[in-house]
Design a protein around this motif. Structure first.
Motif, PDB file in Angstrom:
ATOM      1  N   LEU A  35       0.830  -1.202   0.000  1.00 25.30           N
ATOM      2  CA  LEU A  35       0.000   0.000   0.000  1.00 25.30           C
ATOM      3  C   LEU A  35       0.867   1.256   0.000  1.00 25.30           C
ATOM      4  O   LEU A  35       0.584   2.221  -0.724  1.00 25.30           O
ATOM      5  CB  LEU A  35      -0.921  -0.011   1.220  1.00 25.30           C
ATOM      6  N   LEU A  36       1.937   1.245   0.787  1.00 25.49           N
ATOM      7  CA  LEU A  36       2.839   2.394   0.823  1.00 25.49           C
ATOM      8  C   LEU A  36       3.529   2.617  -0.525  1.00 25.49           C
ATOM      9  O   LEU A  36       3.769   3.761  -0.912  1.00 25.49           O
ATOM     10  CB  LEU A  36       3.887   2.226   1.927  1.00 25.49           C
ATOM     11  N   VAL A  37       3.834   1.549  -1.234  1.00 24.34           N
ATOM     12  CA  VAL A  37       4.411   1.699  -2.575  1.00 24.34           C
ATOM     13  C   VAL A  37       3.420   2.415  -3.482  1.00 24.34           C
ATOM     14  O   VAL A  37       3.783   3.357  -4.199  1.00 24.34           O
ATOM     15  CB  VAL A  37       4.803   0.325  -3.172  1.00 24.34           C
ATOM     16  N   GLY A  38       2.173   2.002  -3.424  1.00 24.92           N
ATOM     17  CA  GLY A  38       1.151   2.647  -4.245  1.00 24.92           C
ATOM     18  C   GLY A  38       0.974   4.113  -3.896  1.00 24.92           C
ATOM     19  O   GLY A  38       0.853   4.967  -4.789  1.00 24.92           O
ATOM     20  N   ILE A  39       0.983   4.414  -2.612  1.00 29.34           N
ATOM     21  CA  ILE A  39       0.855   5.810  -2.178  1.00 29.34           C
ATOM     22  C   ILE A  39       2.060   6.623  -2.662  1.00 29.34           C
ATOM     23  O   ILE A  39       1.909   7.753  -3.138  1.00 29.34           O
ATOM     24  CB  ILE A  39       0.690   5.888  -0.648  1.00 29.34           C
ATOM     25  N   GLY A  40       3.244   6.044  -2.560  1.00 28.29           N
ATOM     26  CA  GLY A  40       4.436   6.737  -3.029  1.00 28.29           C
ATOM     27  C   GLY A  40       4.404   7.011  -4.520  1.00 28.29           C
ATOM     28  O   GLY A  40       4.795   8.094  -4.975  1.00 28.29           O
ATOM     29  N   VAL A  41       3.921   6.050  -5.302  1.00 30.01           N
ATOM     30  CA  VAL A  41       3.815   6.241  -6.754  1.00 30.01           C
ATOM     31  C   VAL A  41       2.798   7.328  -7.064  1.00 30.01           C
ATOM     32  O   VAL A  41       3.038   8.201  -7.917  1.00 30.01           O
ATOM     33  CB  VAL A  41       3.461   4.907  -7.451  1.00 30.01           C
ATOM     34  N   LEU A  42       1.660   7.298  -6.394  1.00 26.12           N
ATOM     35  CA  LEU A  42       0.649   8.342  -6.608  1.00 26.12           C
ATOM     36  C   LEU A  42       1.170   9.719  -6.208  1.00 26.12           C
ATOM     37  O   LEU A  42       0.934  10.710  -6.908  1.00 26.12           O
ATOM     38  CB  LEU A  42      -0.628   8.012  -5.839  1.00 26.12           C
ATOM     39  N   MET A  43       1.886   9.782  -5.090  1.00 27.26           N
ATOM     40  CA  MET A  43       2.464  11.054  -4.670  1.00 27.26           C
ATOM     41  C   MET A  43       3.464  11.555  -5.707  1.00 27.26           C
ATOM     42  O   MET A  43       3.498  12.749  -6.017  1.00 27.26           O
ATOM     43  CB  MET A  43       3.154  10.904  -3.309  1.00 27.26           C
TER      44      MET A  43
END
Length: 99
Positions: A35-43
């Protein structure tokens, strides 16, 4: 020291249950890091024009999360192999004492 087979069997069963619970906990952590990877990519995508520091922070979050996700995945892999070894050892002891 003499121990009976019931106490040995109970000890093995408790150890197997404990290790399986720990593997489930690790799977939850792996999902969290995913989930944190996805948030980082979106950011990274949405904040790429807002400033270099925000973009670098989001890239850093993604990279660290990917490393942690793969590390936890490796630990899960080794843990499953360990549970299999414990189960095999339990079966050998039970078959050796009964047969």
């Amino acid at each position: 020291m003499i121990t009976d087979t019931k106490s040995i069997a109970q000890g093995y069963k408790e150890e197997i249950i404990f290790q399986e619970n720990m593997l489930r906990n690790l799977q939850h952590w792996q999902s969290f890091f995913s989930l944190l990877v996805g948030i980082g990519v979106l950011m990274t995508y949405f904040l790429r024009h807002e400033g270099i520091w925000l973009m670098m922070t989001s890239i850093g979050l993604s990279v660290v999360s990917v490393i942690l996700m793969f590390t936890v995945g490796y630990v899960i892999y080794k843990g499953k192999k360990n549970v299999t070894k414990v189960i095999d050892s339990y079966e050998k002891i039970m078959n050796g004492t009964v047969g």
